[in-house]
Write an enzyme that holds these catalytic residues in place. Structure first.
Site, PDB file in Angstrom:
ATOM      1  N   ASP A 169      62.084  73.371 -16.291  1.00  0.00           N
ATOM      2  CA  ASP A 169      60.704  73.850 -16.382  1.00  0.00           C
ATOM      3  C   ASP A 169      60.127  73.568 -17.760  1.00  0.00           C
ATOM      4  OD1 ASP A 169      58.305  75.370 -16.383  1.00  0.00           O
ATOM      5  OD2 ASP A 169      59.162  76.786 -14.949  1.00  0.00           O
ATOM      6  N   HIS A 200      58.924  72.837 -13.165  1.00  0.00           N
ATOM      7  CA  HIS A 200      57.938  73.841 -12.780  1.00  0.00           C
ATOM      8  C   HIS A 200      57.204  73.382 -11.517  1.00  0.00           C
ATOM      9  CE1 HIS A 200      55.319  77.229 -13.962  1.00  0.00           C
ATOM     10  NE2 HIS A 200      54.319  76.509 -13.468  1.00  0.00           N
TER      11      HIS A 200
END
Length: 232
Positions: A169, A200
């Site tokens: 992420d 993400h």
């Protein structure tokens, strides 16, 4: 599916919620909490998925105090992202949590509801789902790639939470992930699931970071978690 409006608890006005009903009732409910792009086509599709699993799905418009009806496209270019970040930066999280509680309370008392209500949020919504576990009376909370959770883990949880973390992420770096895991380690109300090799928004169907394997695994765990805490 219908859109309903609810009165804000602070008297500031009324806000819209996208509502999708399951085929059978009575049913528990899930408040679906938006990304920074508003209650857009992706959030509405998630509501369809939640309802197909047998839950009442209700997605409140959290940006109504700034720009009601926001629907931005995360793959629509820099302009869409600039608008989304401006709205996020102007978002009052305390008032947003109050609106989430309003949606929870409404869902609890709806015709056809069992009275059990959880939350499920993504990105900004993932943060707000975690905050819902700390500051609302929801009975289950699912956080997908929530941002800034490392700054929240010090406060106690009121309800159970399942936190999905994307290993790669770009908005939640390794040190933040380590702080989240350390802060929740041993907490019986918290479950942390790290999804290897994904970025993400890995569960945003059709998005540039979508990963079908991770999204399917996370979806299964989320379904099991919600059924365990809310019933079927």
């Amino acid at each position: 599916m219908p859109e309903i409006t609810l009165d804000a608890a602070d008297g500031a006005g009324r806000f819209a919620c996208h509502l999708v009903l399951p085929k059978a009732n009575p049913a528990p409910a899930v408040v679906v909490i938006q990304e920074i792009f508003g209650v857009n086509a992706n959030m509405r599709a998630i509501c369809d998925w939640v309802a197909a699993m047998g839950f009442i799905a209700l997605a409140p418009d959290l940006f109504w105090r700034q720009q009601p009806g926001t629907q931005l496209d995360p793959d629509g270019g820099q302009g869409q992202w600039e608008k989304a970040f401006a709205l996020m930066n102007g978002f009052d999280q305390d008032k947003g949590l109050m609106d989430i509680q309003t949606a929870i309370t409404h869902a609890r008392g709806m015709a056809g509801s069992t009275g059990k209500v959880g939350t499920m949020g993504f990105c900004l919504g993932g943060r707000m789902a975690f905050k819902a576990a700390q500051g609302t009376d929801s009975e289950a909370n699912v956080s997908y790639y929530g941002v800034g959770l490392d700054g929240l883990v010090g406060a106690p949880l009121r309800g159970p939470v399942l936190a999905h973390i994307a290993e790669k992420d770009k908005f939640v770096p390794p040190e933040a992930q380590a702080a989240i895991k350390a802060g929740l380690d041993g907490n019986p109300l918290a479950t942390v699931m790290v999804h290897p090799g994904v970025d993400h928004a890995f569960a945003r169907i059709g998005g540039h970071s979508y990963d079908a394997r991770a999204a399917t695994i996370a979806g299964g765990r989320s379904a099991e978690f919600l059924v365990r805490h809310l019933g079927g």
